[in-house]
Design an enzyme around this catalytic site. Sequence first.
Site, PDB file in Angstrom:
ATOM      1  N   HIS A 153      -8.241  -0.588   0.256  1.00  0.00           N
ATOM      2  CA  HIS A 153      -7.331  -1.724   0.150  1.00  0.00           C
ATOM      3  C   HIS A 153      -8.199  -2.950  -0.155  1.00  0.00           C
ATOM      4  CE1 HIS A 153      -4.125   0.401   2.667  1.00  0.00           C
ATOM      5  NE2 HIS A 153      -5.217   1.108   2.907  1.00  0.00           N
ATOM      6  N   LYS A 196     -12.915  -3.121   7.876  1.00  0.00           N
ATOM      7  CA  LYS A 196     -12.800  -3.918   6.655  1.00  0.00           C
ATOM      8  C   LYS A 196     -13.935  -4.917   6.543  1.00  0.00           C
ATOM      9  CE  LYS A 196      -9.579  -7.117   8.950  1.00  0.00           C
ATOM     10  NZ  LYS A 196      -8.313  -7.848   8.846  1.00  0.00           N
ATOM     11  N   CYS A 241       0.782  -1.234   0.000  1.00  0.00           N
ATOM     12  CA  CYS A 241       0.000   0.000   0.000  1.00  0.00           C
ATOM     13  C   CYS A 241       0.821   1.296   0.000  1.00  0.00           C
ATOM     14  CB  CYS A 241      -1.032  -0.008   1.128  1.00  0.00           C
ATOM     15  SG  CYS A 241      -0.575  -0.879   2.605  1.00  0.00           S
ATOM     16  N   ASP A 287      -3.142  -7.970  -4.978  1.00  0.00           N
ATOM     17  CA  ASP A 287      -3.414  -6.739  -4.240  1.00  0.00           C
ATOM     18  C   ASP A 287      -3.897  -5.641  -5.180  1.00  0.00           C
ATOM     19  OD1 ASP A 287      -3.552  -5.266  -1.967  1.00  0.00           O
ATOM     20  OD2 ASP A 287      -1.401  -4.919  -1.763  1.00  0.00           O
ATOM     21  N   HIS A 326      -5.322  -1.234  -4.847  1.00  0.00           N
ATOM     22  CA  HIS A 326      -5.772  -0.081  -4.065  1.00  0.00           C
ATOM     23  C   HIS A 326      -6.542   0.850  -4.997  1.00  0.00           C
ATOM     24  CE1 HIS A 326      -2.428  -1.717  -1.692  1.00  0.00           C
ATOM     25  NE2 HIS A 326      -3.191  -1.363  -0.679  1.00  0.00           N
ATOM     26  N   GLN A 378       0.565 -11.261  -3.245  1.00  0.00           N
ATOM     27  CA  GLN A 378      -0.826 -10.868  -3.059  1.00  0.00           C
ATOM     28  C   GLN A 378      -1.463 -10.504  -4.398  1.00  0.00           C
ATOM     29  OE1 GLN A 378      -0.112  -7.547  -0.353  1.00  0.00           O
ATOM     30  NE2 GLN A 378      -1.005  -8.713   1.322  1.00  0.00           N
ATOM     31  N   ARG A 393       7.146 -11.285   5.154  1.00  0.00           N
ATOM     32  CA  ARG A 393       6.882 -11.055   6.571  1.00  0.00           C
ATOM     33  C   ARG A 393       7.616 -12.124   7.379  1.00  0.00           C
ATOM     34  NH1 ARG A 393       0.348  -9.664   6.328  1.00  0.00           N
ATOM     35  NH2 ARG A 393       0.576  -7.932   4.846  1.00  0.00           N
TER      36      ARG A 393
END
Length: 670
Positions: A542, A496, A360, A409, A411, A407, A389
């Site tokens: 997100h 979320k 992000c 992912d 945004h 991910q 991570r």
Amino acid sequence: MSKMYKIALPDGSVREMPEGSTPGDVAAAIGPGLAKAALAARVDGELRDLNRPFDGDASLALITARDEKDALELFRHDYAHVLAEAAQNLFPGTQITFGPATDDGFYYDFAPAPGRGMFTEEELPLIEAEMRRVIARDEPLVREEWAREDVRAFFVKQGETYKADWVMELPEGEAITMYRSGQGDGKWMDLCRGPHLPSTGKLDPAAFKLTRVSGAYWRGDQANTMLSRIYGTAWLNKKQLEAHLVRLEEAAKRDHRRIGQEMDLFHLQAEAHGSVFWHPKGFILWRALEAYMRRRLDAAGYDEVKTPQLMDARQWEKSGHWGKYRENMFVVPDEIPNIDDDAQVLSGTGDLMALKPMNCPAHVLIFKQGITSYRDLPIRMAEFGCCHRNEPHGALHGIMRVRQFTQDDAHIFVREDQLIDEVRDFCDLLDSVYQDLGFDSYAIKLALRPDKRFGSDAMWDWSEQSLRDAVKASGRDTEAYGWEELPGEGAFYAPKLEFHLTDAIGRTWQVGTIQTDTVLPERLDASYIGEDGARHRPVMLHRAILGTFERFIGILIEHHAGRFPLWLSPVQAVVATIVSDADDYAHDVVAKLKAAGLRVEGDLRNEKINYKVREHSLAKVPLLLVVGKREAEEGTVAIRRLGSDEHQKVMGLDEAIAMMAGEAVPPDLR
């Protein structure tokens, strides 16, 4: 004359009860059947013991086994306490620590008696038998409020150093509750908030099973003592337990690690702990899934980007992630060795870089390049972003939880007035993707503000309500979608929506998510030029549909038990010969199938056909095309489908190719 309390019941009636009365007294006043069935009570919304007196006028809902969610949590909590009592009965000197309920049972952590090793799985039947004796004694579970110092003195006298230390960390002045089972010298006590069932006899002695033992650090800190943890599964009755054990057996058959090895998809090893080695067949599956997702995102108006793996630590400090994720981030010096003082780095006297744990902040930096107008919004920025991570070794699990992951992912930067439509459109896209991947059922949950968070209450009020309104606009705020709100479960920067898939054997997996974030645009100074010519903050959504490719592929493997739909299968067909006379024809069949875009292999080994069938069935190949001398002469193939009870079907080669090519088309291209 004693004081009377007004107790409002769910049906709208009100009963007057004398001071000192309990929910159990109300149940008895209503009828003996309810008195027997009652397990606990909700008093003004708070779950309480059945025999805890009312504090004044109150609303009351009695909990029975029909209230399965509350009942299961109570049962599992009590089984944990019975486990602790049984362990101490059998092994004097064993210290108790914590024992919570879990999603399918319970566990309890113990410090073994001096001179005794950790518990072993061979001891579980012995402990189970003692648990059943405790249940059979039907001892009342009695709540008592104690002073903190008295609790500490009690546990010190018992040699319970862990409990004695823990109670002193509870806030001074807070009511401390102890629960007693039994009387006199035979009583057993534990420090616990409760609530509990009225007695141990309410538990079904045939509805639990101890499953395994493991090590666990005291309070989850590797610097602390290693404790012995005993896990169990527990249900309301024997029938539920047996159904769960069948599910566990089926889950073991579907274990993605075993199937991944059988299908030659991937492996893991210590040289890259927490990262996946994808084999050619596994990466074909990955690429098919990635290509499908890329087409869906392209069609939905997303722009794909690629951002750096390493970013300066000061950027992570600005975003707020440094304070929240620092211990889980892989950090490296930027040309300056021996830097071990984070404060020095963040003050500008040293440099650290960190592998990104999420995408992000980098997407905000792209958004900030140039000037963005309100007319440009929404901007949908997608990335199949590789993140890292530093998960603890004990938390890693196959490809379901890893240290390096990718991910799906994205945004989305929107104006406030665009948010509801954008979230609704995302819900529609997610629904379609899940259907295409073979998931017919999912639940939607709204995770609300946590205690520790950034942003004002007004911001959280608006963000949470916007998500409620968006789900309502999509028609999914219903029982059919398992709609539920989860207090305190939101991220530190945003509430979320969570999307929980249900797989083929009834397990749930939280995968998709969308979050309304007004914090990160503020912290990283993202803005657009509004219609009024002034700068405004965008709302940052997100969102992910799969979550991570690694975990979702693991879920796909277990959901389909490795029997993927043809379009996802790494090997879609194998052409197997019966006799060597058909080798030339088999080569021709393989070539024509490949020319039609199918992923196919040939098996011309000098082995019996039954051996080949078993081997390719174990490898979960969807279609086996058997060819012998007759098929070569007639230009046909004998098709066997994986998992089909039907006998093989003989088809002309061209007809078979057309059929297979049609089935192999991804759902979004049909």
